[in-house]
Write a protein that holds these residues in place. Structure first.
Motif, PDB file in Angstrom:
ATOM      1  N   VAL A   1     -22.260   3.573  33.761  1.00  0.00           N
ATOM      2  CA  VAL A   1     -21.789   4.225  34.031  1.00  0.00           C
ATOM      3  C   VAL A   1     -22.647   4.729  35.231  1.00  0.00           C
ATOM      4  O   VAL A   1     -22.416   6.088  34.788  1.00  0.00           O
ATOM      5  N   GLN A   2     -21.857   5.246  36.717  1.00  0.00           N
ATOM      6  CA  GLN A   2     -22.612   6.186  37.212  1.00  0.00           C
ATOM      7  C   GLN A   2     -21.961   6.328  38.658  1.00  0.00           C
ATOM      8  O   GLN A   2     -20.895   5.855  38.775  1.00  0.00           O
ATOM      9  N   GLY A   3     -22.082   7.718  38.893  1.00  0.00           N
ATOM     10  CA  GLY A   3     -21.470   8.812  40.061  1.00  0.00           C
ATOM     11  C   GLY A   3     -22.259   8.735  41.313  1.00  0.00           C
ATOM     12  O   GLY A   3     -23.726   9.389  40.686  1.00  0.00           O
ATOM     13  N   SER A   4     -21.951   9.072  42.405  1.00  0.00           N
ATOM     14  CA  SER A   4     -23.170   9.796  43.398  1.00  0.00           C
ATOM     15  C   SER A   4     -21.477  10.033  44.611  1.00  0.00           C
ATOM     16  O   SER A   4     -20.360   9.260  44.484  1.00  0.00           O
TER      17      SER A   4
ATOM     18  N   GLN B   1     -23.765   7.659  48.269  1.00  0.00           N
ATOM     19  CA  GLN B   1     -24.556   6.070  47.336  1.00  0.00           C
ATOM     20  C   GLN B   1     -26.175   5.985  47.352  1.00  0.00           C
ATOM     21  O   GLN B   1     -26.585   5.139  47.556  1.00  0.00           O
ATOM     22  N   LYS B   2     -27.418   7.422  47.591  1.00  0.00           N
ATOM     23  CA  LYS B   2     -28.009   6.952  47.441  1.00  0.00           C
ATOM     24  C   LYS B   2     -28.692   8.401  45.998  1.00  0.00           C
ATOM     25  O   LYS B   2     -29.948   7.341  45.206  1.00  0.00           O
ATOM     26  N   SER B   3     -28.528   9.033  45.843  1.00  0.00           N
ATOM     27  CA  SER B   3     -28.876   9.062  44.376  1.00  0.00           C
ATOM     28  C   SER B   3     -27.352   9.338  43.427  1.00  0.00           C
ATOM     29  O   SER B   3     -26.562   9.906  43.361  1.00  0.00           O
ATOM     30  N   TRP B   4     -27.844   8.704  42.190  1.00  0.00           N
ATOM     31  CA  TRP B   4     -26.988   8.411  41.603  1.00  0.00           C
ATOM     32  C   TRP B   4     -27.064   9.033  40.271  1.00  0.00           C
ATOM     33  O   TRP B   4     -28.261   9.523  39.689  1.00  0.00           O
ATOM     34  N   GLN B   5     -26.373   9.144  39.114  1.00  0.00           N
ATOM     35  CA  GLN B   5     -25.724  10.207  38.385  1.00  0.00           C
ATOM     36  C   GLN B   5     -25.365   9.396  36.598  1.00  0.00           C
ATOM     37  O   GLN B   5     -24.612   8.813  37.111  1.00  0.00           O
ATOM     38  N   THR B   6     -26.294   9.124  35.983  1.00  0.00           N
ATOM     39  CA  THR B   6     -25.951   8.510  34.390  1.00  0.00           C
ATOM     40  C   THR B   6     -24.147   9.476  33.944  1.00  0.00           C
ATOM     41  O   THR B   6     -24.447  11.075  33.581  1.00  0.00           O
ATOM     42  N   LEU B   7     -23.273   8.494  33.755  1.00  0.00           N
ATOM     43  CA  LEU B   7     -22.153   9.384  33.736  1.00  0.00           C
ATOM     44  C   LEU B   7     -21.832   9.300  32.321  1.00  0.00           C
ATOM     45  O   LEU B   7     -21.050   9.806  31.042  1.00  0.00           O
ATOM     46  N   GLY B   8     -22.069   7.492  31.435  1.00  0.00           N
ATOM     47  CA  GLY B   8     -22.212   7.107  30.656  1.00  0.00           C
ATOM     48  C   GLY B   8     -22.214   5.939  30.496  1.00  0.00           C
ATOM     49  O   GLY B   8     -22.528   5.266  31.745  1.00  0.00           O
TER      50      GLY B   8
ATOM     51  N   LYS C   1     -19.341  17.448  37.740  1.00  0.00           N
ATOM     52  CA  LYS C   1     -18.555  17.981  39.023  1.00  0.00           C
ATOM     53  C   LYS C   1     -17.529  16.433  39.372  1.00  0.00           C
ATOM     54  O   LYS C   1     -17.992  15.570  38.829  1.00  0.00           O
ATOM     55  N   THR C   2     -17.348  15.996  40.532  1.00  0.00           N
ATOM     56  CA  THR C   2     -16.750  15.403  41.445  1.00  0.00           C
ATOM     57  C   THR C   2     -17.175  14.276  41.932  1.00  0.00           C
ATOM     58  O   THR C   2     -18.800  14.857  42.575  1.00  0.00           O
ATOM     59  N   TYR C   3     -17.361  13.484  41.906  1.00  0.00           N
ATOM     60  CA  TYR C   3     -17.601  12.110  42.849  1.00  0.00           C
ATOM     61  C   TYR C   3     -16.904  11.186  43.517  1.00  0.00           C
ATOM     62  O   TYR C   3     -16.217  11.017  42.603  1.00  0.00           O
ATOM     63  N   ARG C   4     -17.804  10.916  44.532  1.00  0.00           N
ATOM     64  CA  ARG C   4     -17.079  10.114  45.294  1.00  0.00           C
ATOM     65  C   ARG C   4     -17.563   8.096  44.917  1.00  0.00           C
ATOM     66  O   ARG C   4     -16.246   7.509  45.142  1.00  0.00           O
ATOM     67  N   TYR C   5     -17.901   8.150  44.699  1.00  0.00           N
ATOM     68  CA  TYR C   5     -18.480   6.614  44.071  1.00  0.00           C
ATOM     69  C   TYR C   5     -18.496   6.455  42.759  1.00  0.00           C
ATOM     70  O   TYR C   5     -19.313   7.794  42.150  1.00  0.00           O
ATOM     71  N   VAL C   6     -18.357   4.943  42.548  1.00  0.00           N
ATOM     72  CA  VAL C   6     -18.433   4.485  40.821  1.00  0.00           C
ATOM     73  C   VAL C   6     -18.955   4.129  40.710  1.00  0.00           C
ATOM     74  O   VAL C   6     -18.746   2.477  41.213  1.00  0.00           O
TER      75      VAL C   6
ATOM     76  N   SER D   1     -11.178  -2.671  36.924  1.00  0.00           N
ATOM     77  CA  SER D   1     -11.528  -1.800  35.492  1.00  0.00           C
ATOM     78  C   SER D   1     -10.981   0.138  36.873  1.00  0.00           C
ATOM     79  O   SER D   1     -10.275  -0.122  38.075  1.00  0.00           O
ATOM     80  N   GLU D   2     -10.496   0.826  35.772  1.00  0.00           N
ATOM     81  CA  GLU D   2      -9.694   2.385  36.345  1.00  0.00           C
ATOM     82  C   GLU D   2     -10.823   3.188  35.734  1.00  0.00           C
ATOM     83  O   GLU D   2     -11.637   3.569  34.534  1.00  0.00           O
ATOM     84  N   VAL D   3     -10.825   4.450  37.101  1.00  0.00           N
ATOM     85  CA  VAL D   3     -11.565   5.817  36.645  1.00  0.00           C
ATOM     86  C   VAL D   3     -10.533   6.879  35.665  1.00  0.00           C
ATOM     87  O   VAL D   3      -9.788   6.907  37.551  1.00  0.00           O
ATOM     88  N   TRP D   4     -10.602   7.252  35.070  1.00  0.00           N
ATOM     89  CA  TRP D   4      -9.639   8.053  35.249  1.00  0.00           C
ATOM     90  C   TRP D   4      -9.692  10.181  35.061  1.00  0.00           C
ATOM     91  O   TRP D   4     -11.135  10.226  34.391  1.00  0.00           O
ATOM     92  N   GLY D   5      -9.699  11.096  35.410  1.00  0.00           N
ATOM     93  CA  GLY D   5     -10.295  12.330  35.291  1.00  0.00           C
ATOM     94  C   GLY D   5      -9.172  12.962  35.919  1.00  0.00           C
ATOM     95  O   GLY D   5      -8.261  13.372  36.150  1.00  0.00           O
ATOM     96  N   THR D   6      -9.254  14.246  36.641  1.00  0.00           N
ATOM     97  CA  THR D   6      -9.037  15.661  36.543  1.00  0.00           C
ATOM     98  C   THR D   6      -9.685  15.588  38.065  1.00  0.00           C
ATOM     99  O   THR D   6     -10.719  15.501  38.528  1.00  0.00           O
TER     100      THR D   6
END
Length: 75
Positions: free
Chosen positions: A8-11, A14-21, A44-49, A67-72
């Motif tokens: 699972v990645q977040g950005s 939509q160009k630079s992606w970080q691995t979240l899990g 930190k927060t991400y707009r795209y997953v 799919s569901e993404v949960w967080g605060t």
């Protein structure tokens, strides 16, 4: 069919992606996968997953039905 490992990645752009899990298990053929939970490590927060699945053998099918993404919300 076998469910492969995935990441699972977040950005935010939509160009630079970080691995979240990622999942660490492969579900073998013939088993019905109803729920897979992956704890995400996001400081930190991400707009795209997005979900990146590892390669499968020719002819193997894969369907991501929901799919569901949960967080605060960060302050």
């Amino acid at each position: 069919d076998t469910m492969p490992k995935f990441e699972v990645q977040g950005s935010n752009d939509q160009k630079s992606w970080q691995t979240l899990g990622a999942n660490s298990q492969i579900v073998e053929a013939g088993k019905d996968v109803k729920k897979v939970t992956v704890a995400l490590k996001a400081n930190k927060t991400y707009r795209y997953v997005r979900v990146i699945f590892s390669a499968r053998n020719v002819g193997q099918k894969l369907s991501l039905v929901e799919s569901e993404v949960w967080g605060t919300v960060g302050k």
